[in-house]
Design an enzyme around this catalytic site. Structure first.
Site, PDB file in Angstrom:
ATOM      1  N   GLY A  35      11.740   8.201 -10.328  1.00 55.06           N
ATOM      2  CA  GLY A  35      11.137   8.326  -9.006  1.00 55.06           C
ATOM      3  C   GLY A  35      10.934   9.760  -8.551  1.00 55.06           C
ATOM      4  N   HIS A 119       4.001  18.992  17.622  1.00 55.94           N
ATOM      5  CA  HIS A 119       4.381  18.283  18.858  1.00 55.94           C
ATOM      6  C   HIS A 119       5.082  19.188  19.861  1.00 55.94           C
ATOM      7  CE1 HIS A 119       5.238  15.059  21.528  1.00 55.94           C
ATOM      8  NE2 HIS A 119       6.515  15.389  21.517  1.00 55.94           N
ATOM      9  N   LYS A 181       3.491   6.574  35.255  1.00 59.61           N
ATOM     10  CA  LYS A 181       4.099   5.242  35.230  1.00 59.61           C
ATOM     11  C   LYS A 181       4.894   5.048  36.516  1.00 59.61           C
ATOM     12  CE  LYS A 181       5.751   3.871  31.090  1.00 59.61           C
ATOM     13  NZ  LYS A 181       6.745   3.721  30.005  1.00 59.61           N
ATOM     14  N   ASP A 207      -4.305  12.481  22.992  1.00 57.53           N
ATOM     15  CA  ASP A 207      -2.894  12.760  22.716  1.00 57.53           C
ATOM     16  C   ASP A 207      -2.800  13.550  21.421  1.00 57.53           C
ATOM     17  OD1 ASP A 207      -0.189  12.679  23.145  1.00 57.53           O
ATOM     18  OD2 ASP A 207       0.009  10.505  23.033  1.00 57.53           O
TER      19      ASP A 207
HETATM   20  C1  R5P Z   1       4.922  11.512  21.930  1.00 58.92           C
HETATM   21  O1  R5P Z   1       5.783  12.230  22.201  1.00 58.92           O
HETATM   22  C2  R5P Z   1       3.581  11.846  21.332  1.00 58.92           C
HETATM   23  O2  R5P Z   1       2.938  12.881  21.982  1.00 58.92           O
HETATM   24  C3  R5P Z   1       2.729  10.593  21.388  1.00 58.92           C
HETATM   25  O3  R5P Z   1       2.473  10.282  22.749  1.00 58.92           O
HETATM   26  C4  R5P Z   1       3.435   9.445  20.729  1.00 58.92           C
HETATM   27  O4  R5P Z   1       3.829   9.805  19.455  1.00 58.92           O
HETATM   28  C5  R5P Z   1       2.556   8.225  20.662  1.00 58.92           C
HETATM   29  O5  R5P Z   1       3.301   7.213  20.068  1.00 58.92           O
HETATM   30  P1  R5P Z   1       2.789   5.734  19.979  1.00 58.92           P
HETATM   31  O6  R5P Z   1       1.397   5.748  19.426  1.00 58.92           O
HETATM   32  O7  R5P Z   1       3.784   5.083  19.061  1.00 58.92           O
HETATM   33  O8  R5P Z   1       2.832   5.147  21.364  1.00 58.92           O
END
Ligand code: R5P
Length: 281
Positions: A35, A119, A181, A207
Site C-alpha cells: 500500500g 481556510h 442564523k 464560500d
Molecule cells: C467552514 O468553516 C467552511 O468555510 C465551509 O463553510 C464549510 O466547510 C462548509 O461545509 P459543508 O459544505 O459541509 O456545510
C-alpha cells in the site's frame, strides 16, 4: 523552470505550466504491494514548481515524496487546497491543531510556498518557509459575471466568510451580505441575510469550501421560502464529499461551481492564472 505535480493535481499543473510558458515534468506513480506509495520524477530543470492539492492522506504523502524527489532543484511549492486546514485550533481539550501539524511538514526542500484561499490564513505562520495565500475572489466574481444574472445578491454563509464574499461582489459591483442564523425555538432556526432581502432576486452563496453541502442546502431552502428567484452556489474548493453535489441540486440550487484546486466536473474556472502570476512576481 518546469512544473511537476501529484497525480490528482495534474490538470491544474498543466494549466499553470501553460500560463507560465514552461514545460511539465513527467512523473511515474505506483503503489507497493503493502500500500505504500512510490513515484519517480522525470528530467527536471534547476527550478521547479511543485503543485499538489492535499485532498486526502495519499495526496499528502505523494506531495512529500515529490518534494524529496526534486531535492536537486530550487523548488516553489503550490498547495492549491490543503485538507486539515479547518482544524485550525483546539476546539476540545486533547485535540491537535491539525492545520499546524500539516503545515509544519512543508519546511524542508522548498524555497517558498503558495496556498489558495486557505481556510484560516493564520496557519501560514506554521509553514517553515515564506508562504503567501492567494484569493480567487476575483475569479469567482468573473465567473458569476459570465452567468449574466440580473443584479445578483452575493451571500456569505456566515460572518467569517464575509470578506471573501465582499471580494467576489466587488468584481461586479453587486450587493453583498452574510447569512445569519436566528434561533426561533428549541427546534426552529431561521437563516436569512443579515441586512438585505433576497425576495425576487438571484442569489449566489459563496464560500471557500463546499464539503457536505449541508450549510448551503439549509440556506437555499430558507432563501427560496423568503422569495429568492434562484439560488446558485460557488466556492473555491469543491470538496463535495459523498452525495453533496446531488443533494445541492435536489435542494433547488440551480448551479454549483468551483475552481480546479480540486478537479471536479463542476470546476468552471481555473486557479492557474492567479498562481502563475504570483510565481512570476
Ligand atoms: C467552514 O468553516 C467552511 O468555510 C465551509 O463553510 C464549510 O466547510 C462548509 O461545509 P459543508 O459544505 O459541509 O456545510
Amino acid at each position: 523552470m518546469k512544473v511537476i505535480s501529484t497525480e490528482k493535481s495534474q490538470v491544474l499543473a498543466a494549466r499553470i505550466a501553460a500560463a507560465l510558458g514552461v514545460a511539465t515534468a513527467d512523473v511515474k506513480f505506483a503503489r507497493f504491494p503493502d500500500g505504500e506509495l512510490y513515484l519517480a520524477a522525470g528530467a527536471l530543470d534547476d527550478e521547479t514548481v511543485i503543485v499538489g492539492s492535499v485532498t486526502d492522506n495519499d495526496s499528502l504523502i505523494q506531495l512529500l515524496l515529490l518534494i524529496d524527489a526534486c531535492e536537486d532543484s530550487q523548488n516553489h511549492l503550490v498547495i492549491p487546497y490543503m485538507a486539515y486546514a479547518r482544524q485550525d485550533k483546539k476546539f476540545k481539550e486533547g485535540e491537535p491543531i491539525s492545520a499546524r501539524a500539516v503545515a509544519r511538514l512543508f519546511g524542508n526542500g522548498v524555497k517558498d510556498c503558495l496556498t489558495v484561499n486557505i481556510h484560516e490564513p493564520d496557519v501560514l505562520k506554521y509553514f517553515g518557509v515564506p508562504t503567501r495565500n492567494l484569493s480567487l475572489a476575483n475569479d469567482v466574481g468573473a465567473f458569476i459575471e459570465s452567468l449574466g444574472l440580473d443584479n445578483p445578491l452575493i451571500l456569505a454563509p456566515d460572518e467569517g466568510a464575509l470578506t471573501f464574499a465582499k471580494g467576489v461582489a466587488a468584481a461586479g459591483g453587486w450587493d453583498c451580505d452574510n447569512l445569519e442564523k436566528t434561533r426561533l425555538s428549541g427546534s426552529e432556526v431561521k437563516i436569512a441575510p443579515k441586512n438585505l432581502s433576497s425576495k425576487d432576486r438571484s442569489v449566489v452563496i459563496v464560500d471557500d469550501i463546499i464539503s457536505t453541502g449541508g450549510t448551503i442546502v439549509t440556506a437555499a431552502g430558507m432563501l427560496y421560502q423568503q422569495g429568492a428567484t434562484e439560488v446558485y452556489a460557488a466556492c473555491v474548493h469543491g470538496v463535495l464529499i459523498g452525495g453533496a453535489y446531488v443533494r445541492l441540486r435536489a435542494s433547488g440550487v440551480k448551479e454549483i461551481f468551483c475552481s480546479d484546486t480540486i478537479e471536479r466536473a463542476c470546476s468552471r474556472f481555473s486557479a492557474a492564472d492567479c498562481i502563475a502570476s504570483a510565481i512570476r512576481k
